[in-house]
Design a protein around this motif. Structure first.
Motif, PDB file in Angstrom:
ATOM      1  N   LYS A  47       0.829  -1.199   0.000  1.00  0.00           N
ATOM      2  CA  LYS A  47       0.000   0.000   0.000  1.00  0.00           C
ATOM      3  C   LYS A  47       0.862   1.247   0.000  1.00  0.00           C
ATOM      4  CE  LYS A  47      -0.831   0.395   4.990  1.00  0.00           C
ATOM      5  NZ  LYS A  47      -1.859   0.303   6.039  1.00  0.00           N
ATOM      6  N   ASP A  48       0.249   2.364  -0.262  1.00  0.00           N
ATOM      7  CA  ASP A  48       0.971   3.630  -0.308  1.00  0.00           C
ATOM      8  C   ASP A  48       1.216   4.100   1.118  1.00  0.00           C
ATOM      9  OD1 ASP A  48       2.067   6.042  -0.820  1.00  0.00           O
ATOM     10  OD2 ASP A  48       0.211   6.995  -1.486  1.00  0.00           O
ATOM     11  N   ILE A  49       2.385   3.715   1.667  1.00  0.00           N
ATOM     12  CA  ILE A  49       2.685   4.100   3.046  1.00  0.00           C
ATOM     13  C   ILE A  49       3.271   5.507   3.123  1.00  0.00           C
ATOM     14  CG2 ILE A  49       3.023   1.737   3.845  1.00  0.00           C
ATOM     15  CD1 ILE A  49       6.030   2.181   3.565  1.00  0.00           C
ATOM     16  N   TYR A  50       3.574   6.092   1.965  1.00  0.00           N
ATOM     17  CA  TYR A  50       4.198   7.412   1.968  1.00  0.00           C
ATOM     18  C   TYR A  50       3.141   8.507   2.015  1.00  0.00           C
ATOM     19  CZ  TYR A  50       8.351   4.726   0.942  1.00  0.00           C
ATOM     20  OH  TYR A  50       9.371   3.816   1.013  1.00  0.00           O
ATOM     21  N   ASN A  51       2.467   8.573   3.153  1.00  0.00           N
ATOM     22  CA  ASN A  51       1.507   9.640   3.393  1.00  0.00           C
ATOM     23  C   ASN A  51       1.988  10.462   4.583  1.00  0.00           C
ATOM     24  OD1 ASN A  51       0.405   8.355   5.923  1.00  0.00           O
ATOM     25  ND2 ASN A  51      -0.174   6.778   4.451  1.00  0.00           N
ATOM     26  N   THR A  52       1.397  11.623   4.805  1.00  0.00           N
ATOM     27  CA  THR A  52       1.869  12.549   5.833  1.00  0.00           C
ATOM     28  C   THR A  52       1.935  11.909   7.209  1.00  0.00           C
ATOM     29  OG1 THR A  52       0.986  14.440   4.603  1.00  0.00           O
ATOM     30  CG2 THR A  52       1.429  14.767   6.956  1.00  0.00           C
ATOM     31  N   GLU A  53       0.876  11.215   7.601  1.00  0.00           N
ATOM     32  CA  GLU A  53       0.823  10.616   8.941  1.00  0.00           C
ATOM     33  C   GLU A  53       1.960   9.618   9.156  1.00  0.00           C
ATOM     34  OE1 GLU A  53      -2.328   8.128  11.778  1.00  0.00           O
ATOM     35  OE2 GLU A  53      -2.783   8.494   9.659  1.00  0.00           O
TER      36      GLU A  53
END
Length: 265
Positions: free
Chosen positions: A189-195
């Motif tokens: 999954k796209d783990i590169y998010n702000t949180e």
């Protein structure tokens, strides 16, 4: 009785007859490889296994991101439901039922893995799967039952379809591992998010840079402009992203030829 109804009933009959040890799905949630938190099994005929497994995955194991368009509530799952469904159908249609091990679905914080015991067609490699190919299911009767019931196509497009849906959802392409009779489909999954990035200890400028790099790449000049900072600070923080956090990978040798990309992209 119509011809289509006869076909549908025959398809169901084939899938209802399958009463073999290991002909079920097993789901587990892992914090790490050795840390199983909870698990479930899904039994029944193959149609019930498909529906039951998908329902359980998307109500208990896979999170939905909630957003609103005015008063309308929208749910965007970590993995597109059509992708996971296609992978599950493929696992069932290609499983070697002479083994006694169920299909295994492992859900981790950053990935989802689907395993089945199976074999590629003779002289095939993973490379054959990734390019245009004919439909050659290991269990043609099961595959034909799914096709006649409207569950799948019969054109060998499952792999390309999953790739297209993942990319459209902003996820990396699925990967495939074949070792002997072990066949894995792996979704990240796209783990590169702000949180997530903030939880790793990145500062605000570095978070912005990684989100920028998701669109392709980022240079030192881009970093400076994006954050209104000096070249020296940009160099220091980009070096941290590549050497300390290992999120970016440095490409190029000197000057303007150097740029950074997300690792694995």
């Amino acid at each position: 009785m119509s011809h289509n109804l006869i076909i549908f009933l025959n398809a169901h009959q084939i899938c209802h007859k399958l009463d073999i040890t290991g002909a079920y799905a097993k789901i587990g949630y892992f914090e790490r490889e050795a840390d199983l938190i909870f698990q479930d099994e899904v039994h029944g005929n193959l149609f019930e296994q498909v529906e039951g497994t998908i329902d359980l995955l998307f109500t208990k194991y896979i999170k939905a991101i909630i957003s609103y368009d005015g008063i309308h509530r929208n749910e965007t799952y970590e993995y597109p439901k059509e992708v996971v469904r296609e992978a599950l159908l493929n696992a069932i249609a290609h499983k070697d039922y002479s083994g006694s091990t169920p299909i295994q679905i492992r859900v981790y914080p950053d990935k989802l893995m689907i395993w089945n015991e199976g074999h590629l067609p003779e002289n095939w490699t993973v490379g054959n799967l990734l390019k245009s190919h004919s439909s050659r299911p290991y269990n043609p009767d099961i595959a034909n039952s799914f096709f006649r019931s409207g569950y799948v196509e019969s054109w060998g497009r499952g792999i390309s379809k999953m790739t297209e849906l993942c990319l459209a959802g902003g996820l990396p392409e699925p990967s495939y591992v074949v070792e002997g009779s072990d066949f894995w489909v792996i979704f990240k999954k796209d783990i590169y998010n702000t949180e997530y990035l903030e939880s790793l200890g990145l500062n605000g400028r570095q978070v912005k840079a990684v989100l920028f790099a998701k669109e392709g790449k980022i240079t030192n000049s881009d970093y400076q402009t994006l954050n209104s900072i000096s070249k020296r600070t940009a160099t220091t923080e980009l070096t941290e992203l590549s050497s300390k956090f290992k999120i970016l990978i440095k490409t190029g040798t000197s000057g303007s030829s150097i740029f950074y990309k997300i690792v694995g992209q």
